[in-house]
Design a protein around this motif. Structure first.
Motif, PDB file in Angstrom:
ATOM      1  N   ASP A  26       0.823  -1.206   0.000  1.00  0.00           N
ATOM      2  CA  ASP A  26       0.000   0.000   0.000  1.00  0.00           C
ATOM      3  C   ASP A  26       0.858   1.258   0.000  1.00  0.00           C
ATOM      4  N   GLU A  27       2.176   1.099  -0.206  1.00  0.00           N
ATOM      5  CA  GLU A  27       3.088   2.222  -0.307  1.00  0.00           C
ATOM      6  C   GLU A  27       3.870   2.121  -1.610  1.00  0.00           C
ATOM      7  N   LEU A  28       4.519   3.213  -1.978  1.00  0.00           N
ATOM      8  CA  LEU A  28       5.276   3.252  -3.220  1.00  0.00           C
ATOM      9  C   LEU A  28       6.618   2.561  -3.044  1.00  0.00           C
ATOM     10  N   GLU A  29       6.969   1.722  -4.012  1.00  0.00           N
ATOM     11  CA  GLU A  29       8.257   1.053  -4.008  1.00  0.00           C
ATOM     12  C   GLU A  29       9.247   1.869  -4.830  1.00  0.00           C
ATOM     13  N   VAL A  30      10.483   1.945  -4.374  1.00  0.00           N
ATOM     14  CA  VAL A  30      11.526   2.674  -5.093  1.00  0.00           C
ATOM     15  C   VAL A  30      12.599   1.688  -5.557  1.00  0.00           C
ATOM     16  N   PRO A  31      13.190   1.948  -6.745  1.00  0.00           N
ATOM     17  CA  PRO A  31      12.861   3.052  -7.651  1.00  0.00           C
ATOM     18  C   PRO A  31      11.516   2.841  -8.332  1.00  0.00           C
ATOM     19  N   CYS A  32      10.852   3.943  -8.633  1.00  0.00           N
ATOM     20  CA  CYS A  32       9.527   3.917  -9.238  1.00  0.00           C
ATOM     21  C   CYS A  32       9.622   4.428 -10.673  1.00  0.00           C
ATOM     22  N   GLY A  33       8.903   3.789 -11.573  1.00  0.00           N
ATOM     23  CA  GLY A  33       8.954   4.154 -12.982  1.00  0.00           C
ATOM     24  C   GLY A  33       8.113   5.375 -13.305  1.00  0.00           C
ATOM     25  N   LEU A  34       8.266   5.853 -14.540  1.00  0.00           N
ATOM     26  CA  LEU A  34       7.540   7.023 -15.034  1.00  0.00           C
ATOM     27  C   LEU A  34       6.984   6.730 -16.414  1.00  0.00           C
ATOM     28  N   SER A  35       5.930   7.430 -16.754  1.00  0.00           N
ATOM     29  CA  SER A  35       5.345   7.326 -18.083  1.00  0.00           C
ATOM     30  C   SER A  35       4.671   8.650 -18.402  1.00  0.00           C
ATOM     31  N   ALA A  36       3.959   8.700 -19.512  1.00  0.00           N
ATOM     32  CA  ALA A  36       3.254   9.915 -19.915  1.00  0.00           C
ATOM     33  C   ALA A  36       1.827   9.561 -20.288  1.00  0.00           C
ATOM     34  N   THR A  37       0.885  10.385 -19.875  1.00  0.00           N
ATOM     35  CA  THR A  37      -0.525  10.157 -20.168  1.00  0.00           C
ATOM     36  C   THR A  37      -1.133  11.419 -20.762  1.00  0.00           C
ATOM     37  N   THR A  38      -2.310  11.268 -21.334  1.00  0.00           N
ATOM     38  CA  THR A  38      -2.972  12.395 -21.985  1.00  0.00           C
ATOM     39  C   THR A  38      -3.788  13.242 -21.018  1.00  0.00           C
ATOM     40  N   THR A  39      -3.878  12.849 -19.765  1.00  0.00           N
ATOM     41  CA  THR A  39      -4.677  13.614 -18.814  1.00  0.00           C
ATOM     42  C   THR A  39      -3.992  14.927 -18.449  1.00  0.00           C
ATOM     43  N   ARG A  40      -4.791  15.969 -18.267  1.00  0.00           N
ATOM     44  CA  ARG A  40      -4.290  17.269 -17.833  1.00  0.00           C
ATOM     45  C   ARG A  40      -4.908  17.669 -16.500  1.00  0.00           C
ATOM     46  N   ILE A  41      -5.503  16.697 -15.821  1.00  0.00           N
ATOM     47  CA  ILE A  41      -6.097  16.943 -14.510  1.00  0.00           C
ATOM     48  C   ILE A  41      -5.044  16.677 -13.443  1.00  0.00           C
ATOM     49  N   PRO A  42      -4.732  17.633 -12.582  1.00  0.00           N
ATOM     50  CA  PRO A  42      -3.706  17.409 -11.547  1.00  0.00           C
ATOM     51  C   PRO A  42      -4.173  16.416 -10.491  1.00  0.00           C
ATOM     52  N   ILE A  43      -3.447  15.325 -10.372  1.00  0.00           N
ATOM     53  CA  ILE A  43      -3.716  14.312  -9.358  1.00  0.00           C
ATOM     54  C   ILE A  43      -2.402  13.954  -8.678  1.00  0.00           C
ATOM     55  N   GLY A  44      -2.446  13.028  -7.746  1.00  0.00           N
ATOM     56  CA  GLY A  44      -1.260  12.702  -6.967  1.00  0.00           C
ATOM     57  C   GLY A  44      -0.106  12.172  -7.786  1.00  0.00           C
ATOM     58  N   ARG A  45      -0.385  11.460  -8.868  1.00  0.00           N
ATOM     59  CA  ARG A  45       0.681  10.814  -9.624  1.00  0.00           C
ATOM     60  C   ARG A  45       1.309  11.703 -10.692  1.00  0.00           C
ATOM     61  N   ASN A  46       0.797  12.899 -10.938  1.00  0.00           N
ATOM     62  CA  ASN A  46       1.396  13.761 -11.959  1.00  0.00           C
ATOM     63  C   ASN A  46       1.661  15.186 -11.481  1.00  0.00           C
ATOM     64  N   THR A  47       1.563  15.439 -10.183  1.00  0.00           N
ATOM     65  CA  THR A  47       1.809  16.773  -9.636  1.00  0.00           C
ATOM     66  C   THR A  47       3.177  16.797  -8.958  1.00  0.00           C
ATOM     67  N   PHE A  48       4.079  17.614  -9.477  1.00  0.00           N
ATOM     68  CA  PHE A  48       5.443  17.717  -8.970  1.00  0.00           C
ATOM     69  C   PHE A  48       5.622  19.018  -8.188  1.00  0.00           C
ATOM     70  N   THR A  49       6.588  18.993  -7.280  1.00  0.00           N
ATOM     71  CA  THR A  49       6.945  20.174  -6.498  1.00  0.00           C
ATOM     72  C   THR A  49       8.369  20.589  -6.841  1.00  0.00           C
ATOM     73  N   ILE A  50       8.578  21.871  -7.119  1.00  0.00           N
ATOM     74  CA  ILE A  50       9.909  22.384  -7.427  1.00  0.00           C
ATOM     75  C   ILE A  50      10.639  22.652  -6.117  1.00  0.00           C
ATOM     76  N   LEU A  51      11.761  21.971  -5.915  1.00  0.00           N
ATOM     77  CA  LEU A  51      12.525  22.072  -4.676  1.00  0.00           C
ATOM     78  C   LEU A  51      13.911  22.628  -4.966  1.00  0.00           C
ATOM     79  N   SER A  52      14.466  23.337  -4.010  1.00  0.00           N
ATOM     80  CA  SER A  52      15.803  23.913  -4.172  1.00  0.00           C
ATOM     81  C   SER A  52      16.859  22.832  -3.985  1.00  0.00           C
ATOM     82  N   ALA A  53      17.927  22.916  -4.776  1.00  0.00           N
ATOM     83  CA  ALA A  53      18.997  21.923  -4.704  1.00  0.00           C
ATOM     84  C   ALA A  53      19.978  22.218  -3.578  1.00  0.00           C
ATOM     85  N   GLY A  54      19.987  23.429  -3.063  1.00  0.00           N
ATOM     86  CA  GLY A  54      20.897  23.786  -1.985  1.00  0.00           C
ATOM     87  C   GLY A  54      20.136  24.125  -0.720  1.00  0.00           C
TER      88      GLY A  54
END
Length: 251
Positions: free
Chosen positions: A106-134
């Motif tokens: 019931d949790e995400l296993e790492v490493p986790c794969g990626l793909s691309a879909t035609t949906t443009r609705i923001p959901i948990g699996r396609n919403t990213f957060t921009i984080l600072s590297a430093g």
């Protein structure tokens, strides 16, 4: 006088043990169902988090900032005949957990794969957060040529995975295209760093260090391998890969 009571209805073998085993199986099933440990319950929780509706960040000054929640969108190609082109339309980058793991955990296993879909609705699996590297730069404007991380929670509250990549080898590459692989990991390293470049290659040096506008077409490069993030549209299955050709991504 003894009477023979045997008939075809008489049970033979360890029938008493079988009854006790069935009772134990039922007790174990009821206990797991009460604690939410059944496979179908785990699978439903994982899907609920992955498909949870998300809210994208709204830019008040027209620029992208650290801490913003965004979708990575590969715009549609111009309408023209191209041999072997399977995927049309706008494609958004999204996480794709292993099919077997989704039925067992019931949790995400790492490493986790990626793909691309035609949906443009923001959901948990396609919403990213921009984080600072430093150091923490939440709220500051993101600029061209500046290192940043792309993190995703997958709808979970206490888990953060980072978009990563590495050089292609004979043992490690994208499954379908055999190009450089892109994946999600929970380890923070130099393989998580990305940079944004201006779309027009003739003006990239001039725009270096300038703020990135929201909804601007840009090229996202991997800092370590200097490869651009792309979606291979010539594959029937949608896998996210790395390609040296400049393909556009929309923040």
């Amino acid at each position: 006088m003894a009477q023979n009571l045997y008939c075809p209805r008489v049970r033979m073998g360890n029938w008493n043990e079988d009854i006790y085993l069935e009772e134990e199986y039922m007790k174990d099933f009821l206990d797991k169902r009460e604690k939410g440990k059944l496979l179908i319950q785990r699978n439903r929780r994982l899907k609920k988090n992955l498909l949870r509706p998300m809210q994208l960040s709204i830019s008040e000054d027209g620029y992208i900032h650290f801490g913003d929640k965004v979708m990575l969108l590969n715009p549609n190609y111009p309408e023209k005949e191209e041999a072997g082109l399977f995927q049309c339309g706008d494609l958004s980058l999204c996480m794709t957990p292993d099919e077997i793991s989704t039925h067992l955990y019931d949790e995400l296993e790492v490493p986790c794969g990626l793909s691309a879909t035609t949906t443009r609705i923001p959901i948990g699996r396609n919403t990213f957060t921009i984080l600072s590297a430093g150091k923490d730069a939440t709220g500051q404007v993101l600029r061209y040529g500046q290192d940043f991380y792309l993190g995703i929670t997958g709808g979970f509250e206490n888990k953060m995975l980072y978009l990563s990549s590495d050089h292609r080898t004979l043992l490690k590459s994208s499954k379908k295209s055999w190009l450089q692989e892109v994946y999600l990991t929970d380890e923070v390293s130099h393989l998580n760093c990305w940079q944004a470049s201006f779309l027009d290659p003739q003006l990239r040096l001039e725009f270096e260090g300038f703020p990135i506008q929201a909804n601007e077409k840009i090229v996202i490069y991997h800092h370590y391998t200097n490869r651009a993030l792309a979606v291979h549209r010539h594959l029937f299955l949608r896998y996210c890969i790395m390609h040296s050709r400049d393909l556009h991504n929309l923040l």
